[in-house]
Design an enzyme around this catalytic site. Structure first.
Site, PDB file in Angstrom:
ATOM      1  N   HIS A  18       0.862  -1.193   0.000  1.00 48.51           N
ATOM      2  CA  HIS A  18       0.000   0.000   0.000  1.00 48.51           C
ATOM      3  C   HIS A  18       0.895   1.239   0.000  1.00 48.51           C
ATOM      4  O   HIS A  18       1.281   1.747   1.044  1.00 48.51           O
ATOM      5  CB  HIS A  18      -0.919  -0.041   1.233  1.00 48.51           C
ATOM      6  CG  HIS A  18      -1.927   1.069   1.280  1.00 48.51           C
ATOM      7  ND1 HIS A  18      -3.075   0.974   2.036  1.00 48.51           N
ATOM      8  CD2 HIS A  18      -1.973   2.298   0.690  1.00 48.51           C
ATOM      9  CE1 HIS A  18      -3.778   2.093   1.918  1.00 48.51           C
ATOM     10  NE2 HIS A  18      -3.125   2.915   1.106  1.00 48.51           N
ATOM     11  N   HIS A  20       1.209   4.807  -2.559  1.00 49.83           N
ATOM     12  CA  HIS A  20       0.793   5.580  -3.731  1.00 49.83           C
ATOM     13  C   HIS A  20       2.045   6.248  -4.268  1.00 49.83           C
ATOM     14  O   HIS A  20       2.674   7.050  -3.564  1.00 49.83           O
ATOM     15  CB  HIS A  20      -0.237   6.640  -3.344  1.00 49.83           C
ATOM     16  CG  HIS A  20      -1.463   6.070  -2.701  1.00 49.83           C
ATOM     17  ND1 HIS A  20      -2.626   5.839  -3.385  1.00 49.83           N
ATOM     18  CD2 HIS A  20      -1.682   5.641  -1.425  1.00 49.83           C
ATOM     19  CE1 HIS A  20      -3.528   5.319  -2.559  1.00 49.83           C
ATOM     20  NE2 HIS A  20      -2.976   5.182  -1.362  1.00 49.83           N
ATOM     21  N   HIS A 198      -9.530   0.818  -1.158  1.00 45.80           N
ATOM     22  CA  HIS A 198      -9.490   1.495   0.136  1.00 45.80           C
ATOM     23  C   HIS A 198     -10.904   1.418   0.724  1.00 45.80           C
ATOM     24  O   HIS A 198     -11.883   1.706   0.022  1.00 45.80           O
ATOM     25  CB  HIS A 198      -9.137   2.967  -0.034  1.00 45.80           C
ATOM     26  CG  HIS A 198      -7.684   3.251  -0.309  1.00 45.80           C
ATOM     27  ND1 HIS A 198      -6.994   2.655  -1.317  1.00 45.80           N
ATOM     28  CD2 HIS A 198      -6.807   4.070   0.321  1.00 45.80           C
ATOM     29  CE1 HIS A 198      -5.749   3.109  -1.314  1.00 45.80           C
ATOM     30  NE2 HIS A 198      -5.600   3.972  -0.316  1.00 45.80           N
ATOM     31  N   GLU A 201     -11.250   3.446   6.101  1.00 46.22           N
ATOM     32  CA  GLU A 201     -10.198   4.347   6.603  1.00 46.22           C
ATOM     33  C   GLU A 201     -10.933   5.462   7.354  1.00 46.22           C
ATOM     34  O   GLU A 201     -10.927   5.491   8.582  1.00 46.22           O
ATOM     35  CB  GLU A 201      -9.367   4.906   5.438  1.00 46.22           C
ATOM     36  CG  GLU A 201      -8.295   5.909   5.847  1.00 46.22           C
ATOM     37  CD  GLU A 201      -7.606   6.584   4.638  1.00 46.22           C
ATOM     38  OE1 GLU A 201      -8.137   6.529   3.522  1.00 46.22           O
ATOM     39  OE2 GLU A 201      -6.538   7.197   4.855  1.00 46.22           O
ATOM     40  N   ASP A 279       1.760   4.083   2.672  1.00 47.25           N
ATOM     41  CA  ASP A 279       0.703   4.909   2.073  1.00 47.25           C
ATOM     42  C   ASP A 279       1.282   6.041   1.221  1.00 47.25           C
ATOM     43  O   ASP A 279       1.361   5.894   0.005  1.00 47.25           O
ATOM     44  CB  ASP A 279      -0.237   5.455   3.159  1.00 47.25           C
ATOM     45  CG  ASP A 279      -1.646   5.707   2.645  1.00 47.25           C
ATOM     46  OD1 ASP A 279      -1.929   5.369   1.497  1.00 47.25           O
ATOM     47  OD2 ASP A 279      -2.478   6.240   3.415  1.00 47.25           O
ATOM     48  N   ASP A 280       1.636   7.161   1.860  1.00 56.14           N
ATOM     49  CA  ASP A 280       2.184   8.323   1.134  1.00 56.14           C
ATOM     50  C   ASP A 280       3.408   8.812   1.904  1.00 56.14           C
ATOM     51  O   ASP A 280       3.342   9.825   2.618  1.00 56.14           O
ATOM     52  CB  ASP A 280       1.114   9.418   1.063  1.00 56.14           C
ATOM     53  CG  ASP A 280      -0.129   8.947   0.321  1.00 56.14           C
ATOM     54  OD1 ASP A 280      -0.092   8.879  -0.918  1.00 56.14           O
ATOM     55  OD2 ASP A 280      -1.109   8.606   1.001  1.00 56.14           O
TER      56      ASP A 280
END
Ligand code: HPA
Ligand code: ZN
Length: 344
Positions: A18, A20, A198, A201, A279-280
């Protein structure tokens, strides 16, 4: 059981499921690409940019994240973005990465699939050859856009089906139920692609059920709000549906107010196949090993928990049994070597 050291966590072979790619755009690269492409940024320098990375919720992050992506314009930009992420991941013990990209963020600005897919694929091939890291792409539909936009995006991607292994669903979750994207996911399923989304969340646990039942997904990204529905937790555990959990993201976006309140360990203890991911990473303060280290500290996880999380990451990956077994054996070897080292 002893607390695992940072070097043990960093060196432990793991998969990242996961991430991005647009969320790995570090401020330094943001400025470099902006200069190269003649894009004006709303920040005077890298420090001011980093200081602006303070979020109250998912939307406040997404506003900045989409703004940042505007500096990505040429194939070289996408190549260098991917290359930088893969090198960092490799330094964190990542052997396998399944990487999200958001095509609509680029096609809406007039950047075509050829441009970003060319850059991503070339970087993956080059770094795979150089460092031996294995990576594949997952194309995400933006859920703040419509179901028919997602279908149109899938049709635009038809010539590039050989360049990604699955589809996902991301962006603003609240009030955007997964059922809107049934048609796009059906097309992807018929094309033989893996399916993830997703869910849970910021959105309610019902959206996890929708992602499973209406979209037919194989993994849930985040999914931490499953805990609010005990029968759903039992289902995720019984059906071995992996959750790709992102602790620092959850903290930075206010999904949890303190990492020591994170439910990752409780979900593991209820039998769910939980994985740790970044994630980011450019926006949330760390790459995958930083996420492991932060949650180990906050929840006082022991070495066995960390080994289990790393094993889970390969068990949840979209790879053949042969490759999975090689990586799981690598974990065993790594653990054996560390145990011998600890006794010396
Ligand atoms: N959630 C939803 N959309 C996203 C995220 C996220 O954590 N990161 C990038 N796009
Ligand atoms: Zn995400």
């Amino acid at each position: 059981m002893s607390k695992p050291s940072k070097s043990f966590i960093r060196g432990l072979p793991k998969a990242e499921l996961h991430i991005h790619i647009e969320g790995s755009l570090e401020p330094e690269q943001l400025f470099e690409f902006a200069k190269r492409n003649g894009v004006d940024l709303p920040f005077p320098d890298v420090e001011a940019c980093r200081a602006a990375y303070s979020f109250t919720d998912l939307q406040s992050f997404l506003d900045i994240y989409y703004q940042g992506a505007a500096v990505l314009q040429t194939e070289i930009d996408f190549y260098e973005l991917m290359e930088a992420y893969l090198r960092r991941a490799h330094d964190d013990g990542v052997r396998r990465a399944e990487i999200f990209f958001d095509p609509q963020t680029h096609t809406d600005r007039g950047i075509t699939f050829d441009v970003f897919m060319g850059g991503f694929s070339r970087a993956i091939r080059d770094v795979e050859i150089e460092l031996g890291i294995s990576a594949d792409l997952i194309m995400c539909f933006l859920r703040h856009l419509s179901g028919s936009d997602a279908v149109a995006t899938f049709e635009q991607a038809r010539d590039h089906l050989h360049q990604f292994i699955g589809v996902g669903l991301d962006s603003s979750e609240v009030d955007q139920p997964p059922e809107q994207f049934v048609e796009a996911f059906e097309l992807a399923h018929r094309a033989g692609l893996h399916l993830v989304a997703h869910a849970g969340e910021e959105g309610p646990p019902d959206y996890i059920i929708g992602a499973l039942d209406a979209l037919g997904v194989q993994r849930i990204d985040h999914g931490v709000r499953s805990e609010e529905m005990p029968e759903l937790v039992r289902r995720l555990a019984a059906d071995t549906v992996p959750l790709t959990v992102c602790p620092l993201s959850n903290l930075e976006l206010g999904v949890v107010s303190d990492l020591n309140e994170h439910n990752l360990k409780r979900l593991m203890d209820q039998g769910i196949l939980v994985t740790i991911n970044s994630d980011d990473p450019a926006y949330f303060g760390g790459y995958i090993a930083d996420n492991y280290i932060a949650i180990v500290d906050a929840l006082e996880l022991d070495r066995n928990d960390v080994i289990r999380l790393a094993r889970n990451s390969f068990n949840a990956a979209f790879v053949t049994t042969e490759r999975r077994d090689i990586w799981l054996a690598e974990i065993d070897d790594f653990v054996d070597q560390h145990e011998q080292g600890d006794q010396l």
